[in-house]
Design an enzyme around this catalytic site. Structure first.
Site, mmCIF file in Angstrom:
data_model
loop_
_atom_site.group_PDB
_atom_site.id
_atom_site.type_symbol
_atom_site.label_atom_id
_atom_site.label_comp_id
_atom_site.label_asym_id
_atom_site.label_seq_id
_atom_site.Cartn_x
_atom_site.Cartn_y
_atom_site.Cartn_z
ATOM 1 C CD GLU A 12 -3.968 -5.730 2.878
ATOM 2 O OE1 GLU A 12 -4.705 -5.033 3.597
ATOM 3 O OE2 GLU A 12 -2.735 -5.587 2.809
ATOM 4 C CD GLU A 70 -2.789 -1.199 2.433
ATOM 5 O OE1 GLU A 70 -2.378 -0.701 3.488
ATOM 6 O OE2 GLU A 70 -3.878 -1.774 2.363
HETATM 7 C C1 BG6 Z 1 -4.083 -2.705 5.405
HETATM 8 C C2 BG6 Z 1 -2.726 -3.175 5.829
HETATM 9 O O1 BG6 Z 1 -4.048 -1.333 5.222
HETATM 10 O O2 BG6 Z 1 -5.130 -2.845 6.296
HETATM 11 C C3 BG6 Z 1 -2.742 -4.281 6.873
HETATM 12 O O3 BG6 Z 1 -1.986 -3.609 4.721
HETATM 13 C C4 BG6 Z 1 -3.819 -4.010 7.884
HETATM 14 O O4 BG6 Z 1 -1.457 -4.401 7.416
HETATM 15 C C5 BG6 Z 1 -5.144 -3.961 7.162
HETATM 16 O O5 BG6 Z 1 -3.853 -4.939 8.929
HETATM 17 C C6 BG6 Z 1 -6.342 -3.799 8.077
HETATM 18 O O6 BG6 Z 1 -6.153 -2.721 8.916
HETATM 19 P P1 BG6 Z 1 -6.267 -2.845 10.487
HETATM 20 O O7 BG6 Z 1 -5.779 -1.573 10.977
HETATM 21 O O8 BG6 Z 1 -7.691 -3.086 10.760
HETATM 22 O O9 BG6 Z 1 -5.397 -3.989 10.884
#
Ligand code: BG6
Length: 482
Positions: free
Chosen positions: A379, A191
């Site tokens: 993701e 990201e």
């Molecule tokens: C993404 C990241 O932005 O979001 C992850 O690549 C992160 O590392 C994921 O865990 C979810 O965000 P969070 O803050 O809920 O863990």
């Protein structure tokens, strides 16, 4: 007339995604050095919607390294370093075809500026990758996912320092050579556009070491993009079949109203997120970025040859993470660090992240229109608090609903004619949350019995969503209902 597919294509890569520093723990085992993630402390008094402070000073770092009172969840995580064989067996049972994880830079180069890698660190990833392959799971590797060696921040000031380019490229070369016959899918940097919220995690710049933090961030990003382009060049020399991704999180901004000034503000906000892809996929900075730099008084230095390196070494595919959309007005956009305003049409999760499946399709369309490059969803997920019943079950219908609604929109995007390679859901097994440094914000299909202070048995339990997603994969996304 051509007909667009209405189904997920054969060989679609369903899977999961995670990262070393949110899963492995074992933070000083196997010769690993301190990394940026190791100093993020859990704050039991933090309000859910507030993110952890990512502007960190040298004093904060030194304090965290000595602190004996606080709990630092990312030092311990879910102990995947020791449990990976059992966890991978569960993921195999889930049916995933691809697993994205990262290599912790500080396991391979404990300080980051060494010439030779730490063999013990590499041996751990040899076994992890072999175990994935043994289980029929295709590995995807992120090379830098918020795990920079802390020494590089204390000694060099993080990515603000141009010397980081060579350190990173050397690290990439070691990995490309080591895994040239085992790993095809790579993402050099997680990201790359998420710099306002994840500035320290991502760029490792202690705020007291620079005069202008904003300028340092954009300078650091320029260095990072040059490093990515150099990594692409080396990668292709080592194995021309490697697929190197350019990754952004897509948190697309809608204008708060149809007032032209709001629409312009949302457009500019989206442009300033997309310009990373313009550089990494098209090989060139777009003009509006230089206007942004000038208007904010930022002097970003380009070295001779940078433009050619960027032009000649572009990435192969677009890697996208998606959680939420944003809404922006002319007024709210003035706060660069938090430009969002409310959207009356969208609900949010407990952490204030909007739930917007249509926004997912919208952003995929926008990105494909711009880049015409295959897209890999690397993701997608829903953070929620889970409750374990007396008979050890977790009825996480909210997670099923979120994923079902988003996967339906993904299917629509395929029918729109977008070339989508696969979909990896975030944290298929519960892991430590990044932005709130806690275990309670869970994403997994597999529950891990560990709480925010690291207490618990560590037992793994299959949630209702486990069986639902297993069936989604078995039917290649045809049967999404529960
Ligand atoms: C993404 C990241 O932005 O979001 C992850 O690549 C992160 O590392 C994921 O865990 C979810 O965000 P969070 O803050 O809920 O863990």
């Amino acid at each position: 007339m051509r007909k667009n597919p209405k189904k997920f294509p054969e060989g679609f890569l369903w899977g999961g995604a995670m990262t070393a520093s949110q899963t492995e723990g074992a933070f000083l085992d196997g010769g690993k050095g301190w990394c940026v993630a190791d100093i993020i402390r859990h704050d039991p008094y933090k309000k859910p919607e507030k993110k952890i402070n990512t502007e960190i000073t040298t004093k904060d770092i030194l304090f965290a390294m000595e602190d004996k009172q606080g709990y630092y969840p990312r030092r311990y995580c879910i102990d995947f370093y020791h449990t990976y064989k059992k966890d991978l067996a569960l993921l195999k049972e889930l049916g995933i075809k691809c697993l994205r994880t990262s290599i912790n830079w500080a396991r391979i180069f404990p300080k980051g500026d060494e010439d030779k890698p730490n063999e013990e660190g590499l041996r751990f990833y040899d076994s992890l990758i072999d175990e994935m392959l043994k289980n029929g799971i295709e590995p995807m590797i992120t090379i830098s996912h918020y795990e920079m060696p802390l020494h590089l921040t204390l000694e060099y000031g993080g990515w603000y320092n141009r010397r980081l380019i060579d350190f990173f490229v050397n690290y990439c070369q070691v990995l490309f050579e080591r895994y040239k016959d085992k790993v095809k899918w790579w993402i050099p940097v997680n990201e790359i556009n998420l710099i306002m919220q994840e500035s320290f995690n991502h760029l490792g710049i202690p705020s007291d070491k620079v005069e202008n933090v904003l300028e340092a961030k954009y300078q650091g990003l320029h260095h990072e993009m040059v490093a990515c382009a150099k990594a692409v060049k080396i990668a292709k020399q080592i194995n021309s079949n490697f697929k190197i991704g350019a990754m952004v999180t897509c948190h697309n901004a809608y204008p708060a109203t149809c007032r032209p000034e709001d629409a312009m503000a949302a457009l500019r906000c989206n442009q300033m997120e997309n310009y990373f892809l313009d550089v990494l996929l098209r090989g060139k900075y777009p003009g509006y970025v230089f206007r942004f730099f000038e208007e904010h008084g930022l002097n970003i230095r380009f070295a001779e040859g940078d433009e050619a390196v960027l032009r000649d070494n572009t990435a192969d595919y677009l890697s996208v993470s998606y959680y939420a959309s944003r809404t922006i007005s002319e007024q709210s956009s003035k706060n660069l660090y938090d430009p969002e305003t409310e959207n009356a049409y969208l609900k949010t999760n407990d952490w204030g992240w909007t739930i917007d499946p249509v926004g997912f399709r919208y952003c995929l369309n926008e990105l494909y229109d711009r880049y015409q490059t295959p897209i890999f969803i690397t993701e997608l997920g829903f953070g929620a608090r889970d409750t374990v019943t007396e008979d050890s079950r977790i009825h996480d219908q909210y997670r099923i609903d979120f994923l079902r609604d988003h996967i339906k929109q993904l299917k629509e995007a395929i029918y729109d004619g977008i070339d989508i390679i696969g979909c990896l859901t975030w944290g298929p097994i519960d892991i430590v949350s990044c932005s709130s440094a806690e275990m309670s914000k869970r994403y997994g299909f597999i529950y891990v019995d560990i709480d925010d202070e690291g207490k618990g048995t560590g037992a793994r339990l299959k949630k209702d969503s486990f069986f639902w997603f297993q069936h989604v994969i078995e039917t290649n996304g045809e049967d999404l209902d529960d």
